[in-house]
Design a protein around this motif. Structure first.
Motif, PDB file in Angstrom:
ATOM      1  N   GLU A 480       0.832  -1.204   0.000  1.00  0.00           N
ATOM      2  CA  GLU A 480       0.000   0.000   0.000  1.00  0.00           C
ATOM      3  C   GLU A 480       0.868   1.257   0.000  1.00  0.00           C
ATOM      4  O   GLU A 480       0.555   2.236  -0.686  1.00  0.00           O
ATOM      5  CB  GLU A 480      -0.928  -0.018   1.223  1.00  0.00           C
ATOM      6  N   SER A 481       1.951   1.236   0.735  1.00  0.00           N
ATOM      7  CA  SER A 481       2.833   2.403   0.775  1.00  0.00           C
ATOM      8  C   SER A 481       3.497   2.645  -0.578  1.00  0.00           C
ATOM      9  O   SER A 481       3.728   3.796  -0.959  1.00  0.00           O
ATOM     10  CB  SER A 481       3.920   2.221   1.840  1.00  0.00           C
ATOM     11  N   ARG A 483       2.105   1.869  -3.452  1.00  0.00           N
ATOM     12  CA  ARG A 483       1.042   2.378  -4.331  1.00  0.00           C
ATOM     13  C   ARG A 483       0.833   3.880  -4.148  1.00  0.00           C
ATOM     14  O   ARG A 483       0.295   4.546  -5.019  1.00  0.00           O
ATOM     15  CB  ARG A 483      -0.274   1.643  -4.042  1.00  0.00           C
ATOM     16  N   ALA A 484       1.249   4.392  -2.991  1.00  0.00           N
ATOM     17  CA  ALA A 484       1.048   5.820  -2.723  1.00  0.00           C
ATOM     18  C   ALA A 484       2.064   6.695  -3.450  1.00  0.00           C
ATOM     19  O   ALA A 484       1.867   7.904  -3.548  1.00  0.00           O
ATOM     20  CB  ALA A 484       1.129   6.073  -1.209  1.00  0.00           C
ATOM     21  N   ARG A 573      -3.621  -2.807  -9.239  1.00  0.00           N
ATOM     22  CA  ARG A 573      -4.866  -2.361  -8.614  1.00  0.00           C
ATOM     23  C   ARG A 573      -5.388  -1.075  -9.213  1.00  0.00           C
ATOM     24  O   ARG A 573      -6.601  -0.844  -9.256  1.00  0.00           O
ATOM     25  CB  ARG A 573      -4.707  -2.185  -7.106  1.00  0.00           C
ATOM     26  N   ASN A 591      -1.992  -4.162   4.418  1.00  0.00           N
ATOM     27  CA  ASN A 591      -2.773  -2.997   4.840  1.00  0.00           C
ATOM     28  C   ASN A 591      -4.027  -2.801   3.996  1.00  0.00           C
ATOM     29  O   ASN A 591      -3.980  -2.885   2.765  1.00  0.00           O
ATOM     30  CB  ASN A 591      -1.853  -1.774   4.714  1.00  0.00           C
ATOM     31  N   ALA A 593      -6.082   0.003   4.072  1.00  0.00           N
ATOM     32  CA  ALA A 593      -6.565   1.388   3.972  1.00  0.00           C
ATOM     33  C   ALA A 593      -6.989   1.750   2.550  1.00  0.00           C
ATOM     34  O   ALA A 593      -8.039   2.363   2.340  1.00  0.00           O
ATOM     35  CB  ALA A 593      -5.489   2.357   4.474  1.00  0.00           C
ATOM     36  N   GLY A 594      -6.192   1.372   1.581  1.00  0.00           N
ATOM     37  CA  GLY A 594      -6.497   1.738   0.207  1.00  0.00           C
ATOM     38  C   GLY A 594      -7.641   0.943  -0.385  1.00  0.00           C
ATOM     39  O   GLY A 594      -8.358   1.422  -1.266  1.00  0.00           O
ATOM     40  N   ARG A 596     -10.296  -0.061   1.249  1.00  0.00           N
ATOM     41  CA  ARG A 596     -11.587   0.286   1.860  1.00  0.00           C
ATOM     42  C   ARG A 596     -12.356   1.294   1.031  1.00  0.00           C
ATOM     43  O   ARG A 596     -13.592   1.337   1.096  1.00  0.00           O
ATOM     44  CB  ARG A 596     -11.373   0.765   3.304  1.00  0.00           C
ATOM     45  N   GLY A 597     -11.653   2.084   0.236  1.00  0.00           N
ATOM     46  CA  GLY A 597     -12.336   3.031  -0.632  1.00  0.00           C
ATOM     47  C   GLY A 597     -12.783   2.422  -1.945  1.00  0.00           C
ATOM     48  O   GLY A 597     -13.422   3.098  -2.757  1.00  0.00           O
ATOM     49  N   ASP A 606      -3.680  -5.478   9.219  1.00  0.00           N
ATOM     50  CA  ASP A 606      -3.269  -4.139   9.613  1.00  0.00           C
ATOM     51  C   ASP A 606      -2.393  -4.148  10.848  1.00  0.00           C
ATOM     52  O   ASP A 606      -2.273  -3.146  11.545  1.00  0.00           O
ATOM     53  CB  ASP A 606      -4.512  -3.263   9.807  1.00  0.00           C
TER      54      ASP A 606
ATOM     55  N   ARG B 442      12.556   5.641   7.520  1.00  0.00           N
ATOM     56  CA  ARG B 442      11.407   4.752   7.657  1.00  0.00           C
ATOM     57  C   ARG B 442      11.732   3.370   8.240  1.00  0.00           C
ATOM     58  O   ARG B 442      10.969   2.858   9.070  1.00  0.00           O
ATOM     59  CB  ARG B 442      10.737   4.626   6.286  1.00  0.00           C
ATOM     60  N   GLU B 477       2.851  11.665  -0.492  1.00  0.00           N
ATOM     61  CA  GLU B 477       2.398  10.332  -0.093  1.00  0.00           C
ATOM     62  C   GLU B 477       2.783   9.996   1.342  1.00  0.00           C
ATOM     63  O   GLU B 477       2.451   8.914   1.831  1.00  0.00           O
ATOM     64  CB  GLU B 477       2.981   9.285  -1.050  1.00  0.00           C
ATOM     65  N   SER B 481       1.435   7.105   4.044  1.00  0.00           N
ATOM     66  CA  SER B 481       2.369   5.979   4.198  1.00  0.00           C
ATOM     67  C   SER B 481       2.741   5.768   5.668  1.00  0.00           C
ATOM     68  O   SER B 481       2.941   4.636   6.099  1.00  0.00           O
ATOM     69  CB  SER B 481       3.639   6.221   3.385  1.00  0.00           C
ATOM     70  N   PRO B 486       1.828  -0.144  11.353  1.00  0.00           N
ATOM     71  CA  PRO B 486       1.064  -0.542  12.533  1.00  0.00           C
ATOM     72  C   PRO B 486       1.650   0.055  13.811  1.00  0.00           C
ATOM     73  O   PRO B 486       2.864   0.029  14.014  1.00  0.00           O
ATOM     74  CB  PRO B 486       1.194  -2.072  12.547  1.00  0.00           C
ATOM     75  N   ASN B 591      -1.910  12.295  -0.430  1.00  0.00           N
ATOM     76  CA  ASN B 591      -2.522  11.095  -0.996  1.00  0.00           C
ATOM     77  C   ASN B 591      -3.921  10.831  -0.434  1.00  0.00           C
ATOM     78  O   ASN B 591      -4.136  10.906   0.767  1.00  0.00           O
ATOM     79  CB  ASN B 591      -1.595   9.917  -0.678  1.00  0.00           C
ATOM     80  N   ALA B 593      -5.761   7.903  -0.940  1.00  0.00           N
ATOM     81  CA  ALA B 593      -6.176   6.493  -0.932  1.00  0.00           C
ATOM     82  C   ALA B 593      -6.874   6.108   0.369  1.00  0.00           C
ATOM     83  O   ALA B 593      -7.905   5.429   0.353  1.00  0.00           O
ATOM     84  CB  ALA B 593      -4.967   5.595  -1.179  1.00  0.00           C
ATOM     85  N   GLY B 594      -6.318   6.527   1.490  1.00  0.00           N
ATOM     86  CA  GLY B 594      -6.886   6.124   2.769  1.00  0.00           C
ATOM     87  C   GLY B 594      -8.180   6.851   3.099  1.00  0.00           C
ATOM     88  O   GLY B 594      -9.033   6.335   3.817  1.00  0.00           O
ATOM     89  N   ARG B 596     -10.475   7.733   0.906  1.00  0.00           N
ATOM     90  CA  ARG B 596     -11.588   7.316   0.052  1.00  0.00           C
ATOM     91  C   ARG B 596     -12.472   6.269   0.711  1.00  0.00           C
ATOM     92  O   ARG B 596     -13.646   6.161   0.377  1.00  0.00           O
ATOM     93  CB  ARG B 596     -11.044   6.840  -1.304  1.00  0.00           C
ATOM     94  N   GLY B 597     -11.883   5.513   1.630  1.00  0.00           N
ATOM     95  CA  GLY B 597     -12.688   4.519   2.330  1.00  0.00           C
ATOM     96  C   GLY B 597     -13.436   5.086   3.523  1.00  0.00           C
ATOM     97  O   GLY B 597     -14.204   4.375   4.178  1.00  0.00           O
TER      98      GLY B 597
END
Lengths: 640, 640
Positions: A480-481, A483-484, A573, A591, A593-594, A596-597, A606, B442, B477, B481, B486, B591, B593-594, B596-597
């Motif tokens: 997911e990170s 994809r961001a 995706r 993850n 998060a992405g 869910r939308g 998660d 990170r 992003e 991210s 977690p 971003n 993505a998160g 949108r859900g």
């Protein structure tokens, strides 16, 4: 091949004038923008001028000339210095662009941006990466020379600052370059003893030349950074040494600006009108802002003309080469232009009947691609066996003709070096590590995307199914990170056929990076019937990679209960859109998060994983056919 | 304070036996798990035994003793060696746990995990980070010694492998430790010349001692890694040298296993029953699996008892200290237990009436916290002025009593060093850089989360509003991210009051890290009336940080058109849930993505930014009140 610099020496007074030109162009740019970094250009102008006027082999009218010398300003905050050089040497960067420094839509952004400004070889600013990209360019030159010695022979130069050298990637890059004996790489250190927060001695006491020497470099020291002849002589010696060279050039940040020179105050703010005027007066500089005095203009024009002659001579060499070896020349051109060969059959014929990890399917793709694409080079951060990225003969300091690059346990360096190889041109490059360690290389992957470089990242061991190695080795948030990151193509294939397609998409792409997300564990080959099931469909399960086969198992169970279920594999995706007429469920071991939308119910992970056999770890996190089916059933019940 | 090792020397034969015990415990563990890394433990057992039996000051019955020596196995894949040590020395790690090595729920996961196994000082496996955490621990010891000399004086030891030394973070850690003169840090290099892909000479030719010397370290070489006395003497000399020490110990990976010793084959796979039996036979080892022979058991028990005596003596020292200085002792205890002082008034009183960047509000919070929380230390990766993290007197090699740490331009090192300081105990720590460079650190931030360490990351310049520095310096992003990691608390305050609350939440948290996401640009102080508007509400705009004030401007416009609009500031998005009875719109300059859900319409930025004045860049990406209002209107129209 011809590689003789034929250029008249610039008179000493013009040298001095040129240095002041670069200094005040930079100071004028920063002043006019009311924003930027005057200090670095004012201190480093002499070394930059020496390099560009006496050594750099380039043709301002042909910034894409394949055999030009490369120049990387790793200390990217000194962009005004680079823009001044490009402007005075006649690149397509007129005064109006200097006057719109740091303004929206100008060709003179705050940090040098590749693709934005003619003559800018790479995007710099994130510290240390320029040095590593220069290493990649220098390696690419040697690899190209091994393949096309008739038309390849140039140098790579970089100017680095204290920040670049404190960053860990400087070690990875230095160690790699020293190991591979990249003797045509010359790095000049702008040793001004100042960082943003104050003196370097607040945070660092390294003997920089000694540490480069420990990595196999030749080192030089220039005690007076305004001494053009001394800089010139050091560069000359550096070029003749078979090792990569590190030249420590002692400079004064913001040189010539009374009261701020030699201090952190000169680093990141405009001097101000009054101080700039005073600085110019002290230097005897009586020109209006943005002036390039006539002698400097003439000298640069003569140097540019010499560069054009060199390029023309190279063009003759290339014509000779092409006449003698038309097939090799055609391959050279094709690689330069990033065109794939017409026939991709060997890759497309890779197939499997038996279960196989997608990292192994990927190795089969690479085996097929190797003969087909001689411009493809790559390797891994010391995980070639594990990630399925063995790729023929090793590139060594004694023979650069190989195709396999041992990047060492240096993920970040690997990615930045790949950027350098890609920017250099003539090659396509891939590099590999475990997906969880994509975190180590993320800053360079971001630059691949920002620069639009088609670098291919092979990232394996892609979920908690990794098993026993435990949570430090189990990616959860990584797909997911990734994809961001804007412009990164993220592909997670489900079996061999999809891995082939993923490689095809990755190779076909020429304007941006791709991440291939591959499994450690064996996966069945998908059967279209398993995906589609019986109609009518009321439920769609969208999954990626290893979870697609899990989704088919879930679907089988739900179909037996009378549900109409379709399984969709979302290789990419970003190209997936759910069918709004049915309930949609996503299944990906990471993850949510992405997702869910996108879908009605997102099933994922998660939290961190655990150490244990992969299947047991997956089960603990709800990734069994039964557990997933139960969650889907619960959802359908609750939504009813 | 008392710090005299009172322990009997172990007889030579027992030394040999103990080394074989550690070797075969490790090989048995890997064999029984059918998974793991036998090679490193078999080669490094002698140095580990020498260190633990002759130098390490610890009490297996009290793994949390504050003044114990710290031991970090940076080469975390050699976990079986560490578990063998803990088991034989009498930590709470019985044979049954060794037998369930790498199994789900065991205390012996594939890589050492902090909090999972008594005596494991930190989670290692992601290479290079263990070394940097050890540096953090060694700095924490010096800082604690400067504050509480009566009860502080211990050493930090680490064993590192070739992988650790190739990773760039090794340079950041070495440079930082050398600069600060951390003389109580002793690093042993398991120099076995082998990496996963083969010989080290495939990818690296560094002179490792020379590069550590270039960073100000004392170096030692042990030519025979089985020579316990030589190792012992090197460690002894290392401890007496005022510089941090690097001991190169030449070893043989998988030593004693015929056919695989000294090769990459010994690295990451079980030896197999037959080869393990042959290896044991050659070594004259006639015990059943998992045996600790009686003489070894006795020797370790005696050593453990000596450790217990040392701890008891320290306890007496502490009692003396507490009697003499009850207030200082109370502070010491409070910091050890990570309890905040009862009175947080100075922090809570920070307030602003005028617009201010949240990075500046954060600096005000730090100014208030400094007097209140003497255990708080921190700084930045050379951006203290820019990120609002100036924090009193600098910690220097001559005086560790300061509160400000100059981490240098070493983001990744900073984060791992912070983990080490936090793991050491007795301190709370924060570190800072620009949000976009969170990518550089990170991997260590992930470990903060995995280890549950309350490290505070101050990440400023949090959107494209950064402006002129351009896309390399503009996060897009990054917030999303970070939210994917977690256990990381991500807080993006909108004004000074929320910044105070964010700091309060960050300090209050004791079991995991926090990221404070702060603006470069000035922001108005929010007014409750601006958020709530008039009722009835049909539309909710949820925003974070700098976009909250933008949302209030949008809301004002929409209210004038008759819409009932509420604005919500989601300081911590994970605590936000939309009101299902109204239309929800999110507004965050990053971003989507998160979001949108979560909401009906997510307004954000899914592309890279540009270089230009911040306001203009924001406008180009649709972040003006008019443009946002238009998008909301369009959405409401289309949804009607």
């Amino acid at each position: 091949m011809t590689n003789v610099l034929q250029r008249a020496r610039v008179p000493v007074e013009t040298d001095r004038l040129a240095v002041d030109t670069l200094r005040f162009l930079a100071a004028d740019m920063v002043q006019s923008a009311s924003s930027g970094h005057p200090g670095m250009p004012m201190g480093a102008a002499p070394m930059a001028w020496t390099l560009w006027s006496r050594h750099l082999r380039h043709d301002p009218q042909a910034p894409g000339w394949a055999d030009r010398d490369r120049f990387v300003l790793s200390a990217g905050h000194g962009s005004a210095l680079l823009y001044g050089l490009l402007h005075t040497f006649g690149y397509d960067l007129p005064e109006a662009e200097l006057r719109s420094f740091r303004q929206l839509g100008s060709r003179t952004p705050g940090h040098p941006e590749f693709g934005h400004t003619p003559g800018v070889e790479c995007t710099t600013g994130p510290l240390g990466q320029g040095l590593a990209m220069a290493v990649g360019m220098a390696l690419a030159e040697r690899m190209a020379n091994a393949r096309y010695p008739e038309v390849t022979g140039h140098h790579t130069y970089a100017i680095v600052g204290d920040g670049c050298l404190m960053e860990g990637i400087s070690h990875e890059a230095a160690s790699f370059a020293g190991h591979l004996g990249l003797g045509r790489l010359v790095v000049l250190w702008d040793d001004n003893d100042i960082t943003i927060d104050g003196g370097v001695d607040r945070s660092c006491g390294d003997d920089q030349p000694a540490r480069f020497a420990a990595c196999g470099w030749h080192t030089e020291a220039v005690v007076d950074g305004t001494d053009i002849d001394a800089i010139d002589q050091s560069i000359t010696r550096a070029k003749s040494d078979p090792r990569p060279s590190f030249i420590a050039v002692r400079t004064v940040i913001g040189q010539g600006a009374p009261g701020v020179e030699g201090t952190a105050k000169a680093h990141g703010s405009p001097l101000g009108d009054a101080l700039l005027a005073e600085t110019k007066e002290l230097a005897g500089w009586e020109h209006p802002p943005f002036t390039v005095p006539e002698p400097v203009r003439e000298a640069c024009a003569a140097l540019a003309e010499a560069g054009a002659r060199e390029r023309a001579a190279w063009g003759e060499d290339f014509a000779t080469f092409e006449a003698a070896c038309p097939e090799r020349a055609a391959k050279y051109r094709r690689a330069q232009e990033r065109r794939l060969p017409d026939d991709l059959t060997p890759l497309l014929q890779v197939a499997d009947a038996v279960p196989r990890a997608t990292r192994q399917s990927s190795q089969a793709c690479l085996d097929a691609a190797r003969g087909m694409l001689p411009e493809l080079v790559g390797g891994s951060a010391d995980l070639s066996g594990s990630t399925g990225t063995a790729f023929g003969e090793l590139v060594t300091r004694d023979d650069y003709a190989g195709t396999a690059i041992a990047f060492g346990i240096r993920e970040f360096g690997m990615a930045a070096i790949m950027n350098g190889i890609s920017l250099h041109g003539g090659f396509r490059v891939f590099g590999s590590t475990f997906l969880v360690f994509a975190d180590y290389l993320r800053p360079a992957l971001r630059l691949s995307a920002l620069m639009g470089q088609p670098v291919i990242y092979v990232l394996t061991h892609d979920s908690i199914a990794v098993g026993e190695d435990g949570p430090t080795h189990q990616p959860v948030e990584h797909v997911e990170s990734l994809r961001a990151i804007p412009g990164l193509q993220v592909l997670r294939p489900a079996d061999t056929a999809e891995t082939v397609e993923a490689w095809r998409l990755a190779l076909k792409r020429t304007d941006g990076p791709t991440a291939l997300i591959l499994s450690r564990q064996s996966l069945p080959q998908l059967d279209g019937d398993d995906l589609d099931g019986d109609h009518p469909v009321s439920l769609e399960i969208v999954a990626t990679g290893s979870e697609v086969s899990l989704a088919t198992a879930v679907a089988r169970g739900l179909r037996a209960e009378g549900h109409g279920v379709r399984v969709v594999s979302a290789l990419d995706r970003s190209r997936y859109a759910p069918d709004p007429s049915v309930t949609s469920v996503s299944l990906e071991a990471g993850n949510t998060a992405g997702w869910r939308g996108i879908v009605d119910l997102a099933i994922g992970i998660d939290d961190f994983g655990d150490s244990g056999p992969g299947g047991e770890v997956m089960a603990r996190h709800g990734f069994t056919a039964d557990a997933v089916a139960a969650r889907v059933r619960d959802y359908l019940d609750s939504a009813r």
